[in-house]
Every structure is written in C-alpha cells, then in structure tokens.
Motif scaffolding. Structure first.
Motif, short mmCIF file in Angstrom:
data_model
loop_
_atom_site.label_atom_id
_atom_site.label_comp_id
_atom_site.label_asym_id
_atom_site.label_seq_id
_atom_site.Cartn_x
_atom_site.Cartn_y
_atom_site.Cartn_z
N MET A 174 105.72 -1.02 122.47
CA MET A 174 104.58 -1.56 123.21
C MET A 174 103.73 -0.46 123.81
O MET A 174 102.51 -0.54 123.86
CB MET A 174 105.08 -2.46 124.33
N ASP A 175 104.43 0.52 124.25
CA ASP A 175 103.85 1.66 124.89
C ASP A 175 102.87 2.38 123.96
O ASP A 175 101.70 2.60 124.30
CB ASP A 175 105.06 2.55 125.18
N LEU A 176 103.35 2.70 122.79
CA LEU A 176 102.50 3.40 121.83
C LEU A 176 101.42 2.48 121.28
O LEU A 176 100.26 2.88 121.13
CB LEU A 176 103.34 3.91 120.66
N LEU A 177 101.83 1.25 121.01
CA LEU A 177 100.88 0.36 120.35
C LEU A 177 99.75 -0.05 121.28
O LEU A 177 98.66 -0.40 120.83
CB LEU A 177 101.61 -0.89 119.84
N TYR A 178 100.00 0.02 122.58
CA TYR A 178 98.91 -0.27 123.51
C TYR A 178 97.75 0.68 123.23
O TYR A 178 96.59 0.29 123.26
CB TYR A 178 99.39 -0.12 124.96
N TYR A 179 98.09 1.94 122.96
CA TYR A 179 97.04 2.93 122.67
C TYR A 179 96.60 2.90 121.21
O TYR A 179 95.44 3.11 120.89
CB TYR A 179 97.53 4.34 123.01
N THR B 156 106.49 10.26 110.32
CA THR B 156 105.58 11.29 110.84
C THR B 156 105.71 12.63 110.10
O THR B 156 104.69 13.25 109.78
CB THR B 156 105.76 11.46 112.35
N PRO B 157 106.93 13.08 109.83
CA PRO B 157 107.02 14.35 109.09
C PRO B 157 106.21 14.33 107.80
O PRO B 157 105.56 15.34 107.47
CB PRO B 157 108.51 14.47 108.79
N THR C 185 108.52 2.57 116.64
CA THR C 185 108.77 3.95 117.03
C THR C 185 109.75 4.62 116.05
O THR C 185 109.54 5.78 115.64
CB THR C 185 109.38 3.99 118.45
N LYS C 186 110.77 3.84 115.72
CA LYS C 186 111.75 4.37 114.78
C LYS C 186 111.08 4.72 113.45
O LYS C 186 111.32 5.79 112.88
CB LYS C 186 112.85 3.33 114.53
N LEU C 187 110.27 3.80 113.01
CA LEU C 187 109.59 4.02 111.75
C LEU C 187 108.73 5.26 111.81
O LEU C 187 108.72 6.10 110.91
CB LEU C 187 108.75 2.80 111.40
N ASP D 141 104.35 17.78 120.13
CA ASP D 141 105.78 17.62 119.89
C ASP D 141 106.07 16.13 119.76
O ASP D 141 106.41 15.46 120.71
CB ASP D 141 106.57 18.23 121.07
N TYR D 142 105.87 15.61 118.54
CA TYR D 142 105.94 14.15 118.37
C TYR D 142 107.33 13.61 118.65
O TYR D 142 107.51 12.49 119.09
CB TYR D 142 105.42 13.74 116.99
N ARG D 143 108.38 14.43 118.37
CA ARG D 143 109.74 13.94 118.61
C ARG D 143 109.94 13.60 120.09
O ARG D 143 110.49 12.56 120.44
CB ARG D 143 110.76 15.01 118.21
#
Ligand SMILES: Nc1ncnc2c1ncn2[C@@H]1O[C@H](COP(=O)(O)OP(=O)(O)OP(=O)(O)O)[C@@H](O)[C@H]1O
Ligand SMILES: [Mg+2]
Lengths: 368, 492
Positions: free
Chosen positions: A238-243, A213-214, A206-208, A227-229
């Motif tokens: 895990m949350d993002l990577l699940y998708y 992203t910018p 997520t940090k990466l 609003d990606y931030r």
C-alpha cells in the motif's frame, strides 16, 4: 524521525521513476512472468458510464459477548443494490431488509479464546456469503432483477483454522463449499463478483518488485542509484502503491495462492490487483475469481471492465476512495453497542436467566 | 388519529423537558410546528406535547465528510443512496398530562418511554387539555389540530383582556369577532370606546340593529348639574384638595340659586363675582373651568342619558372620531366609564365589558391622563363588581403597567419591536421564550392567546367574520374601471 523522512524521500523518488518507466513485464525472463496476465506494470483506466446498471455491496456485522452463562455471537449481513442514472440513484434496495435483525448464536462453553474467535470470524464470513448466495439465486430469480456487479467487503480468503474443534472445522468446510457455490452461480448468471480489501497489509507487489527490479535495472542501468533493497524492506504494498499509482490506474494482476477443492481449482483461480480510486487515498486491493477457461486477453478485459465499473462509484472524495456500495452496506451491517445492549435487555426480561448477565466487572453499580 | 412518529432515545430525550420523535415517512405532511401531539404514558394517561422544532438528519452529510466543499462539488446523490437515510426528527415540549377517565390535568411527573408512538392530539383531548369551553366564545381555529378555540367567557373576561399587536396586525378585526360572539351571547352590557369610528365601518350590518347603539361624539354632552365637585375635579387633574373644597362650595351655592339648571359658565360667573374666595384659588379654578368649557363637552344637561345606554346584550359604540383633542377624548371616556362603573357597583346595569381601542391614549404609563385613574381602578377592582376591561393597543410599552398587568388574559398578535416583546414577556407570565420569539413572524390574523382564558399559551388563527363588512376598499384598478364606466355613460 530523520530516518523516516529520508526513507520516505527515497520511496517517492523510486516510485516516480518506476511509474514513468512503467516496466514492460513481457520482456522479463519467463519464470517471472507466470504470476500475471498483464503486459505492463500499470494500466490506465477510464471510469465507465454506469447509467442503468445495478451495482451491489455486501457486508456483515459481528459482535460477541461473554456473559455469565453463555458466550454469544451476534451477526447480520446485508446486501444493498443501487441502480444508477447519470445524476442520481434511481432505486436502492436492501436484502434481506433495510435494517435486518440480529442473528444470535450461543457458543459452546469451554472454547479457548482462540477458538471462540475463529468460530466468530468463520460464522461471520458464512453469513455474508449466504446473503450473497441468496441474492444471486432467490432475489435475482424472484424479482427477475439483474445485478451487474456485486462487491463484497474484505477478502474471500479464510485460512483453515488450526484447531482440534470439529465444529469449527466443519464450519470451515461449509464456508469453502458456499464460496465455491457462489463463484459458480455468479459466473453462470453473469454477475461480476469482486472482493474489496480496504486495508491491505499484503506485500505481494513488494516481493515481486524485489525479484524484478534487478532486471529492470539491467535494462536501464542509468536509472537507479537508490538502494532499492533497503526501500523494499521497509515498504508494504500500500505504501509504495500510494505513490506508484495515480488515480484511475491499476496495478498488474497477481496470482493469489489459495487452496480450494480440486474440482473448483480446475475451473477458477483467485487473482488480485490494486486500484487507485481517489487521488489522496491508498489504493484498494481487489480480489476476484477468474475462470481458467479464458484467454489471457479475455482475462485482462475482465479485469479492465471490473475496474472501470468500480471507479465511478468510488470517486466522491479526494481522500477516501472506498466504493459507495461497500460504504453503505458497512453502515447498515455495523452492529452498534446500544443495539446489543437493548437486545440483551430484552432477552433478560424474557428469559430472566442469570446466564444472560454480564460479567461482574461490567456490572459495578458505579463508575470509578 | 394516525401515528406521527415514535419516541427515540437520545442523551436528552425523552425527559421532562424534551421529547424527540422520529417522524414516519408517510406522516411527514401531517406534522407542523406548534402542533399538539399526544403520547400515552399509561393506558389511561396521555401526555400532551407541542412541536417546538423539526429537524432533518442524514448521516451521509453529517459524519461522512467533514469537508463541506467536497460534498458540494461532488454528486453524492448519484453515488450514495442518501435519500434512503434522511430522517425527520421533531422536538417536542411536554406540557402536561390528561387522565382520560377523569379528565384531570396535571404536570408531567415522569417521561414517556422511548419507543412510544406519538399521535396528533384529537380535538376532544386537546379541548380538555386547553380548558376550552364548547359553549364559549369562538374566536379562532388551531388548524394543526383541527380545533375550534372556544374560550370560556368568565375566564376570558372576568379578569380583563388585553389585545396587543403592531398596527395592522388585526386587533380590530379580532375585536369585531369578539363583539360578534358577545352579540350572540346577548347578556353582557358592552361599551366600546372607538377613537377612529372604525367599528361602524367594520360592522355595518349591525348598525341598523336595535341592539347596537352608536353614540356620535358630537352629540355627547356632560350635564354639569349631574357632577359633584369631586367628579368635576377629576377633569382638572392639577386641582388641590383645598381648591376642590372651594369648588364644592361654589357648586352648592349655584345649585341653590339656579335650581339644578346650570352650566360651566354659571360656575365661572359665580367665582368671578365672589368676594370671599382667595384670588389665587379663584383664578386657578376659573382657568381650569374655562379650559373645560372650551371643549364644548359640557352643558346643563347630559346627553345621552346614562340610564339608557347599557342593556343586556346591547353593544354601545362611542364614536370619538369627531374629536381630535386627546384630552376631550379622555374626558368623555372618563365620564362614561366612571359613571357606568358606579352604576354597575350599585347593580343598576348588567355585568359590563368596556372595550377600549387605542388604550394607550386613555391610560398611558407616564403622561398625564384624565381617564387613567378610572381604568386602573376597574383593572384592580372591577372583577368584584363584574365590570371587565378589554384594552387594545399597539403601544403596550406606553400603557399603564398597573392596568395591563391586571389583564389576566392576553391576545397577542404580531409584535415587531423588541421592547414590546420584552415588555409582554414580563407582564404575561405564561409566555415562554420560544413563543415570544415567534411573535414577529405572526401573520395578519394570527394570535397567541395566553393567560386565564386557556390552560396553555396557544397560537390560533382568528376566525373569519360572519357579519359583512365595509372595509373592503376597491383597489386602484377597480376604482379606475368604475370611474371610466360612469364617465363613458355620461358622455353619450
Ligand atoms: N383574521 C383576519 N382575517 C382576514 N383579514 C384580517 C384579519 N385580521 C385583520 N385582517 C385585515 O387586516 C387589516 C388590518 O386589520 P386591523 O384593522 O384589524 O388591524 P389593527 O391591528 O386593528 O391595526 P391598527 O393598530 O392600525 O388599528 C384589515 O384590512 C383587516 O380586514
Ligand atoms: Mg385597529
């Protein structure tokens, strides 16, 4: 409640766009590229044919009891290896035994609760690594068997405990030394080592994303109206990577900051990546030490091979994707309450010591 | 005997009701349902338990994935060492305990401890527990424990035996084994009521044996002069006391006139010509006597003489196959059994066993039967006079409950009909539900022995017969080949 569902919706949208895009990392500014060896954010994998290979899993069980006179720890660790064929397991062996006995350690009295916990978790970690070490040295030599891959439950990262207790600090030092010995031994013997983190709460990824992203948007301005931030603030890896990850894909590899003795750090560094094994389960986080005397291509290849070996032993259920050797080792190492009880009863019989009684509140002659 | 398994601790086991053991890997082929195991309670006390169920467990197929569809569609065995964790658990029912030194048997009062090892009960131990008798009647085997089921003669027969099963289950075969054993024993008197004449087929070798006597129904006659009015009345169930008294007077008179040499027609003639007897009584008596006469069983002399047919160790088979009429069969049965019973009461013949095949024909529960009363009497009182019954039937529900419930030992073979099962459950106290439930699954020659004869209901396989038999019929192919051979020879 409404908020959860909107955020979720946005996450899914963001992830699907990102997934389709599969950003080329190589085109990022140089200071953002250093943490990874991959060129792209996601890599597709092909499960390997593991016929004839031997894959092992190691896990430890741990329990503690505060008794009247003693505080005790109970440990055990077990290694299980299976040799596979296309349709079934040819042979499964267990080390040190199919059902290893419990090891008991008595703690000093007067440890603070925190120190007691530190002590327990470090000693547990040591027990596991010791079994791994023995497997690679003794077991491998003695029976001239080969092990292709050894999976360990959890992360190799044990943080230096904040304590003034020398004993605990010494345990920590010996943990690190066993770890370095293990990594070198495995490397010398051609045994691939990987740690499997089942429930990662990290936010490396997520940090990466927050940082890159910018640049991605800069390259593809039409893509992001979200609003990606806001999304990233509310997500864990895990949350993002699940998708983001589909089954049979992995994320790029991250460098994992972990302070190790200087000599070791010249040769090895710790890396981690995410691997999605089951379509409806969160990905696994996989950690491994890689030799620094390898080219970037060699390192990518190593990660690729490792992932493709883990996939076939992790694909047996659409909603659960933990590698089978880990499941098996966990089942055998787990210490059951009844086991502890009968052990304590045995000890009480043998030593007849008041110190082995449980606390008074656990001994009430009734259940109210 | 080697270890079979170890007692495990579960919420219900070990208790007084159930003991669960986990079977050792190398003992898997040694255990079977119905087997008796022993588990030490103390150094001197062994608990005997029977295997009631065997189940397999495997945590991999239990909690790992509730989605069965998922398991079925995936190659679990290729990924998990599932085979390593299959366990076989046997459920045992504790039956009792044996004190090794004294051989005393008692109820189980405290359960065995978890962790105790279970073994197959040795033949000696089991023999003690079941109350077998080394010099008893060897009827069959308990193969799971390698035990010969030898039953004490007194316990098996004194309070009567019933052999119950559907047709073709092997009742007659089992009876022939009983006969073999009693033949060797050689001290009882035995009378077999054989409606189908099958024992001469089953036991052809003993046909020529002087200790076996076969009475063909066509040679049987009942000597009317040997019958009192009361005895004769037994064959006329509708007769009233007043009418019987009249008949008595008639007999007295005819006896004087004919000097003990008379038959039924002499009584009929006398009645017909009497002027003093009330005409309704006269007509009734004449009617009944005529119907008796039409059986052709009665004459002026008894044959064979009842003084000759029962001797110690002799088997007398009454072959009724020549008589189709049920009433006639009942008359003969009543006559023979009744008279022999009274002889036994007077001590004129040895202790006797009456074996009655198709017993439902002779002592039915509901329909009228001439022989029912005597059979029920022996069932109730025979024990005092050492006269025993062995009642054989494929229709237990139709049998006299009085007679059947007095049979303290039962040999039960395959039973299919739920009414029969239920009925057997009621008349036979020793049988529990699970034994009852397994009755339909018994194979030919398998039997459950329960009651006085044995301390615990036990399944056995009836042993093979020593005497050769004629009941092997050639099958179609053999017969055709045999015929063709004869035919070819005759042609040239
Ligand atoms: N223990 C046995 N061993 C081998 N064969 C057997 C055994 N018991 C019965 N049989 C065979 O099974 C067949 C039927 O047995 P049997 O005539 O004894 O049955 P049943 O119960 O008396 O039948 P029914 O009610 O018709 O008289 C016979 O051919 C017999 O030889
Ligand atoms: Mg028969």
């Amino acid at each position: 409640m409404k908020e959860i569902s909107t955020i979720n919706q946005q996450k899914i949208e963001f992830c699907s766009v990102l997934r389709d895009l599969n950003p080329i990392l190589a085109s990022l500014p140089p200071h953002l590229q250093t943490s990874t060896c991959d060129l792209k954010m996601f890599s597709l994998l092909q499960p390997s044919d593991i016929s004839g290979l031997t894959i092992g899993g190691i896990d430890g069980g741990y329990s503690s009891r505060l008794l009247l006179g003693f505080d005790i720890f109970l440990f055990r660790a077990i290694a299980v290896f299976s040799t596979y064929s296309p349709s079934k397991i040819l042979k499964t062996s267990y080390f040190p035994a199919k059902t290893p006995s419990l090891e008991i350690a008595v703690s000093d009295v007067g440890l603070s609760t925190l120190d007691f916990e530190n002590m327990g978790s470090i000693r547990r970690a040591i027990t596991e690594l010791e079994v791994a070490n023995k497997v690679i040295t003794e077991y491998l030599d003695l029976r001239s068997k080969k092990i292709d891959l050894l999976l360990l439950d959890g992360s190799p990262v044990v943080n230096k405990p904040i304590t003034k207790n020398d004993k605990i600090l010494n345990y920590y030092i010996s943990y690190v030394s066993i770890l370095t010995r293990l990594v070198r031994k495995a490397n010398e013997n051609g045994v691939k080592l990987a740690w499997i983190v089942k429930d990662s709460r990290s936010n490396l990824f997520t940090k990466l994303l927050g940082r890159i992203t910018p640049f991605i948007i800069e390259e593809n301005p039409h893509l992001f109206s979200l609003d990606y931030r806001q999304i990233l603030k509310r997500s864990r890896d895990m949350d993002l990577l699940y998708y983001l990850l589909l089954a049979n894909t992995r994320s790029m590899v991250f460098y994992r900051q972990y302070s190790m003795p200087k000599q070791f750090a010249q040769d090895f560094a710790l890396y981690s990546f995410y691997l999605k094994t089951a379509p409806f389960d969160i990905p696994l986080r996989i950690e491994l030490f890689q030799s620094l005397h390898q080219s970037r291509e060699e390192r990518i290849k190593e990660v690729q091979i490792l992932s493709e070996l883990i996939l076939p032993v992790s694909q047996y259920n659409r909603t659960y994707g933990v590698p089978a050797p880990i499941v098996e080792a966990d089942a055998r190492a787990r210490i059951r309450e009844t086991e502890v009880e009968s052990l304590l009863q045995l000890l009480r019989k043998r030593y007849n010591s008041l110190g082995l009684w449980t606390k008074r509140r656990e001994r009430a002659p009734w259940k109210l | 005997m080697s270890n079979i398994g170890i007692v495990i601790s579960t919420p219900t086991s070990p208790s007084l009701e159930i003991i669960e053991i986990i079977i050792e890997k190398n003992a898997m082929h040694k255990i079977e349902r119905g087997q008796f195991l022993c588990i030490p309670l103390t150094e001197n006390i062994q608990i005997i338990a029977i295997v009631t169920n065997i189940r397999k467990t495997n945590a991999y197929y239990e909690t790992f994935d509730p989605n069965v569809q998922e398991i079925a569609s995936r190659n679990y065995e290729g990924i998990f060492p599932t085979g390593e964790w299959e366990n076989t658990v046997a459920e045992l029912k504790p039956l009792g305990q044996v004190e090794i030194n004294t051989k005393a048997i008692s109820r189980v009062k405290v359960p065995v401890s978890p962790g105790t090892r279970a073994k197959v009960a040795s033949p000696q131990l089991l023999s003690t527990f079941l109350g077998l008798d080394d010099s008893g009647l060897y009827l069959g085997n308990l193969s799971s424990n390698n035990v010969r089921i030898k039953l004490n003669i007194s316990k098996l027969l004194r309070k009567h035996l019933a052999i119950l099963a559907i047709s073709g289950a092997g009742k007659s075969y089992a009876t022939s084994i009983l006969l073999e054993e009693l033949y060797n024993y050689g001290k009882l008197g035995i009378l077999v009521i054989d409606p189908h004449g099958e024992y001469t087929q089953i036991l052809p070798e003993i046909e020529k044996d002087p200790r076996v006597q076969i009475i063909n129904s066509s040679f049987i006659s009942i000597g009317v002069p040997s019958l009192t009015a009361w005895q004769l009345s037994e064959f006329m169930p509708e007769i009233s006391i007043v009418q019987a008294r009249v008949l008595n007077d008639v007999i007295e008179s005819v006896k004087k006139e004919k000097n003990e040499e008379y038959a039924l027609q002499d009584l009929i003639y006398y009645l017909d010509n009497s002027e003093t007897i009330n005409s309704r009584t006269k007509d009734a008596l004449i009617g009944w006597l005529l119907s008796l006469q039409r059986t052709f069983l009665f004459s002026n002399q008894s044959n064979p003489s009842l003084d000759e047919i029962i001797e110690p160790g002799q088997i007398t088979i009454v072959d009724l196959s020549g008589i189709q009429n049920i009433r006639s069969r009942q008359i003969i049965t009543h006559y023979l059994i009744g008279n022999l019973y009274y002889k036994r009461m007077r001590g004129e013949i040895p202790p006797i066993l009456f074996i009655i095949e198709e017993a439902h024909q002779f002592c039915p529960e509901t329909s009228r039967s001439i022989s029912k009363r005597i059979i029920e009497t022996i069932a109730r009182e025979g024990r005092k006079f050492y006269a025993s019954l062995c009642l054989i039937s494929q229709r237990p529900v139709n049998m006299s409950v009085t007679a059947l419930s007095q049979c303290n030992s039962n040999l039960i073979m395959r039973i299919r009909n739920p009414y029969d099962q239920d009925f057997i459950g009621r008349i036979s106290e020793g049988i529990d539900r699970s034994a009852l439930k397994s009755l339909p699954d018994l194979e030919i020659g398998e039997a459950l022995i329960v009651g006085e004869a044995i301390n615990y209901p036990t399944f056995l396989k009836i042993r093979t017969r020593r005497f050769r038999s004629k009941d092997h019929l050639p099958d179609l192919e053999e017969k055709a080949a045999e015929y063709k051979e004869r035919w070819s020879k005759n042609r040239y």
